[in-house]
Design a protein around this motif. Structure first.
Motif, PDB file in Angstrom:
ATOM      1  N   ASP A  62      19.468  -9.855  -2.670  1.00 34.94           N
ATOM      2  CA  ASP A  62      20.212  -8.834  -1.921  1.00 34.94           C
ATOM      3  C   ASP A  62      21.716  -9.048  -2.056  1.00 34.94           C
ATOM      4  O   ASP A  62      22.483  -8.084  -2.171  1.00 34.94           O
TER       5      ASP A  62
ATOM      6  N   ALA B 146      26.938  -0.383   9.436  1.00 30.31           N
ATOM      7  CA  ALA B 146      26.353   0.447   8.376  1.00 30.31           C
ATOM      8  C   ALA B 146      25.377   1.502   8.871  1.00 30.31           C
ATOM      9  O   ALA B 146      25.082   2.449   8.161  1.00 30.31           O
ATOM     10  N   THR B 147      24.847   1.321  10.064  1.00 31.21           N
ATOM     11  CA  THR B 147      23.830   2.274  10.524  1.00 31.21           C
ATOM     12  C   THR B 147      24.239   2.910  11.847  1.00 31.21           C
ATOM     13  O   THR B 147      24.951   2.314  12.671  1.00 31.21           O
TER      14      THR B 147
ATOM     15  N   TYR C 281       8.920 -15.649   2.564  1.00 30.83           N
ATOM     16  CA  TYR C 281       9.804 -14.516   2.910  1.00 30.83           C
ATOM     17  C   TYR C 281      10.887 -14.349   1.848  1.00 30.83           C
ATOM     18  O   TYR C 281      11.118 -13.257   1.332  1.00 30.83           O
TER      19      TYR C 281
ATOM     20  N   ILE D  87      21.852  -9.777  11.044  1.00 29.27           N
ATOM     21  CA  ILE D  87      20.583 -10.218  11.620  1.00 29.27           C
ATOM     22  C   ILE D  87      19.811 -11.158  10.681  1.00 29.27           C
ATOM     23  O   ILE D  87      18.638 -11.437  10.912  1.00 29.27           O
ATOM     24  N   GLY D  88      20.477 -11.615   9.623  1.00 29.80           N
ATOM     25  CA  GLY D  88      19.870 -12.671   8.795  1.00 29.80           C
ATOM     26  C   GLY D  88      18.592 -12.282   8.088  1.00 29.80           C
ATOM     27  O   GLY D  88      17.601 -13.008   8.157  1.00 29.80           O
ATOM     28  N   VAL D  89      18.621 -11.168   7.378  1.00 26.43           N
ATOM     29  CA  VAL D  89      17.435 -10.759   6.617  1.00 26.43           C
ATOM     30  C   VAL D  89      17.624 -10.862   5.110  1.00 26.43           C
ATOM     31  O   VAL D  89      16.666 -10.742   4.350  1.00 26.43           O
ATOM     32  N   GLY D  90      18.851 -11.079   4.650  1.00 23.93           N
ATOM     33  CA  GLY D  90      19.144 -11.028   3.214  1.00 23.93           C
ATOM     34  C   GLY D  90      18.640 -12.239   2.447  1.00 23.93           C
ATOM     35  O   GLY D  90      18.322 -13.283   3.019  1.00 23.93           O
TER      36      GLY D  90
ATOM     37  N   PRO E  82      11.350  -3.758   9.854  1.00 25.16           N
ATOM     38  CA  PRO E  82      10.565  -3.278  10.993  1.00 25.16           C
ATOM     39  C   PRO E  82       9.902  -1.945  10.644  1.00 25.16           C
ATOM     40  O   PRO E  82      10.399  -1.214   9.801  1.00 25.16           O
TER      41      PRO E  82
ATOM     42  N   TRP F 107      10.036  -8.237   9.090  1.00 28.21           N
ATOM     43  CA  TRP F 107      11.098  -7.483   8.437  1.00 28.21           C
ATOM     44  C   TRP F 107      10.594  -6.913   7.118  1.00 28.21           C
ATOM     45  O   TRP F 107       9.950  -7.642   6.394  1.00 28.21           O
TER      46      TRP F 107
ATOM     47  N   PHE G 244      23.024  -5.828   5.294  1.00 26.89           N
ATOM     48  CA  PHE G 244      21.768  -6.223   4.627  1.00 26.89           C
ATOM     49  C   PHE G 244      20.536  -5.679   5.344  1.00 26.89           C
ATOM     50  O   PHE G 244      19.418  -5.832   4.845  1.00 26.89           O
ATOM     51  N   GLY G 245      20.747  -5.097   6.511  1.00 29.61           N
ATOM     52  CA  GLY G 245      19.607  -4.611   7.264  1.00 29.61           C
ATOM     53  C   GLY G 245      20.024  -4.396   8.701  1.00 29.61           C
ATOM     54  O   GLY G 245      20.956  -5.041   9.189  1.00 29.61           O
ATOM     55  N   CYS G 246      19.332  -3.465   9.349  1.00 33.16           N
ATOM     56  CA  CYS G 246      19.672  -3.087  10.728  1.00 33.16           C
ATOM     57  C   CYS G 246      18.465  -3.331  11.620  1.00 33.16           C
ATOM     58  O   CYS G 246      17.346  -2.970  11.258  1.00 33.16           O
ATOM     59  N   PRO G 247      18.672  -3.945  12.776  1.00 30.36           N
ATOM     60  CA  PRO G 247      17.521  -4.235  13.641  1.00 30.36           C
ATOM     61  C   PRO G 247      16.863  -2.967  14.176  1.00 30.36           C
ATOM     62  O   PRO G 247      15.720  -3.022  14.632  1.00 30.36           O
TER      63      PRO G 247
ATOM     64  N   PRO H  50      14.883   3.667   4.670  1.00 34.77           N
ATOM     65  CA  PRO H  50      16.242   3.132   4.494  1.00 34.77           C
ATOM     66  C   PRO H  50      17.307   4.115   4.937  1.00 34.77           C
ATOM     67  O   PRO H  50      17.128   5.326   4.829  1.00 34.77           O
ATOM     68  N   THR H  51      18.381   3.576   5.451  1.00 39.98           N
ATOM     69  CA  THR H  51      19.537   4.385   5.815  1.00 39.98           C
ATOM     70  C   THR H  51      20.344   4.700   4.564  1.00 39.98           C
ATOM     71  O   THR H  51      20.642   3.787   3.815  1.00 39.98           O
TER      72      THR H  51
ATOM     73  N   HIS I  76      24.740   2.690   0.076  1.00 35.89           N
ATOM     74  CA  HIS I  76      25.305   3.216   1.327  1.00 35.89           C
ATOM     75  C   HIS I  76      26.461   2.327   1.805  1.00 35.89           C
ATOM     76  O   HIS I  76      27.510   2.825   2.249  1.00 35.89           O
TER      77      HIS I  76
ATOM     78  N   GLU J 184      17.220   0.348  12.431  1.00 35.73           N
ATOM     79  CA  GLU J 184      16.885   1.325  11.397  1.00 35.73           C
ATOM     80  C   GLU J 184      16.277   0.704  10.139  1.00 35.73           C
ATOM     81  O   GLU J 184      15.931   1.424   9.205  1.00 35.73           O
ATOM     82  N   GLY J 185      16.172  -0.587  10.089  1.00 36.84           N
ATOM     83  CA  GLY J 185      15.490  -1.221   8.953  1.00 36.84           C
ATOM     84  C   GLY J 185      16.406  -1.451   7.760  1.00 36.84           C
ATOM     85  O   GLY J 185      17.589  -1.782   7.912  1.00 36.84           O
ATOM     86  N   GLU J 186      15.838  -1.273   6.583  1.00 36.24           N
ATOM     87  CA  GLU J 186      16.552  -1.576   5.341  1.00 36.24           C
ATOM     88  C   GLU J 186      17.841  -0.755   5.222  1.00 36.24           C
ATOM     89  O   GLU J 186      17.888   0.408   5.631  1.00 36.24           O
TER      90      GLU J 186
END
Lengths: 299, 299
Positions: A181, A100-101, B250, A174-177, B293, B291, A142-145, B298-299, A154, A147-149
């Protein structure tokens, strides 16, 4: 109620190990999984062996993989060259990844998002012409290590730009959701596709199983999991293990959701790969006594 | 949306450690928790020190526990003698435990379920007369390590037989429940009480956070958690850690559910107790980078 559990340990799990796991151990892992009733397995990745040496023996693994009626093997594909190998190798389906990013896309497959998206249609068409199933996976949904959210809109836009998939997989690489989400993403992606939805959760922040329940209840057709809960991504920092197949099957069994997988047997597969790798696996079901215990009935 | 997160690490976490944690370390753990914004803490247990020596210093802990406006401390109470100590010690509330099954009740508090239930009303009345809050906790509400499955109707019946509690807590002491079980139990218990419901989950089989989300969405007013995810029960085999406060915060933060707790600070409290105990804690949020970061949007 039923949901399909797709075993990704042989691919997502073993690709992240510091040392290459020999073909025979991979085949033994597959045999244990198939014996447990798993009928859809992402067994290999057709990524360049220079980038992910752990998956270099994809052809050898598939040549020796056990076959039973109704069992489907998938291979991960990042580009046309990967598809060439998949077509020669005899997998039943390909899982084609779009990230996604921008930053993650370049690190994961050395291409811009646009270039990957533009190539998707051709890969999907060739694969389907050869009789293979085609999954579109949107990585880092759900998120990019880096670029963030990531905005669900998108992700939906990328899905809309990649027609030809029989299944759309949304990966929390990366397990942030969280369940919120998951629901937002289902709503956004449902607006652009009627394809069955599949989710890929990592338990990096302890949200993986809650997300699995949310996805199930939001109508997901399939969930990825890895026996043992091993896993990660070589190109994503801190991408720890997938949700564990045995822990997921325990949860689903007790919620009355059928998977066709035998809990005790898939827990054995998780223990097998943990013994092989010489470390305790994140999965918990292999460590506890079976529940409910044998004995008198309900109190 | 808001939910109250009740910190139980100082009690449920430390009661299960093989060696007694010194009073000053317990107080430092409390100080870190209070600094993180936690405002309800189960800090001590008034169980007989011969049975749970780790909690023998309850009076010393409470004498030195930090106090800020709005902060409430609870102590676990199993019988009249425990209540006597609680009343002398100056906790704000008592958590009175009834265990759902006969075998576990006798092991946990040396009494039959009937005897415990029959004593509940008197304990609740004395506590309330002294101005203390009273919680009824039904232990092993989701399953018993000795007797197996526990019927939600049986739990509801015990709740109905214990009037006088301002809050009813349902404890999955050995971590066997799933969201389906949570919902069944809420339905059963809601039929017999209008008291606010509180849940206590252990993550023994990876279902704890999914259960927390299910409880939240079924209308629970409060969730127990332990900073670090430490915990267990000395009288229940395989009762591993509680869900971790930092991992729960979280999840709730990202679902837009307010707790008043600062994630980074409570993760620090979890790391503190892990360092003190000399082992990695089950909580994951203390190990990963924050998180989202810092960086571009956002992208």
């Amino acid at each position: 109620m039923e949901i399909q559990v797709i075993e990704v340990g042989p691919r997502d799990g073993l690709q992240n190990e510091p040392e290459q796991v020999p073909t025979e151990a991979k085949v033994a892992y597959l045999e244990a999984l198939v014996a447990a009733g798993v009928r859809r397995i992402e067994a290999v990745s057709f990524v360049h062996p220079g980038r992910v040496p752990q998956m270099a023996d994809a052809e050898q693994v598939m040549a020796r993989a056990p076959r039973v009626p109704g069992l489907r093997y998938a291979g991960l594909v990042l580009n046309e060259r990967g598809l060439d190998r998949a077509l020669e190798t005899g997998v039943d389906e390909v899982n084609v990844v779009v990230v996604a990013t921008e930053t993650f896309s370049r690190r994961n497959q050395g291409m811009s998002v646009d270039r990957v998206v533009d190539g998707f249609g051709g890969i999907a068409e060739r694969a389907r012409a050869a009789g293979l199933g085609v999954t579109l996976t949107v990585g880092a949904s759900f998120g990019c290590p880096f670029e963030g959210e990531v905005d669900p809109g998108h992700v939906a836009e990328l899905v809309a730009r990649c027609p030809g998939a029989q299944e759309v997989a949304l990966a929390d690489t990366i397990g942030v959701g969280t369940p919120a989400d998951v629901r937002r993403l289902v709503t956004a992606v449902r607006a652009v596709t009627a394809a069955p939805l599949r989710f890929h959760f990592h338990n990096t922040r302890s949200t993986g199983y809650a997300n699995a329940v949310a996805a199930l209840e939001a109508g997901a057709a399939a969930l990825d999991a890895s026996a043992g809960g091993i896993g990660g991504c070589p190109f994503a920092p801190e991408a720890t293990g997938n949700i564990a197949t045995e822990d997921l099957v325990y949860l689903l069994d007790r919620m009355g959701v059928g998977t066709g997988i035998t809990l005790s047997a898939v827990a054995e597969a998780g223990l097998y790969i943990g013994r092989y790798l010489g470390k305790p696996v994140p999965a918990q079901l292999g460590r506890v006594t079976p529940w409910p215990p044998p004995g008198p009935g309900p109190t």
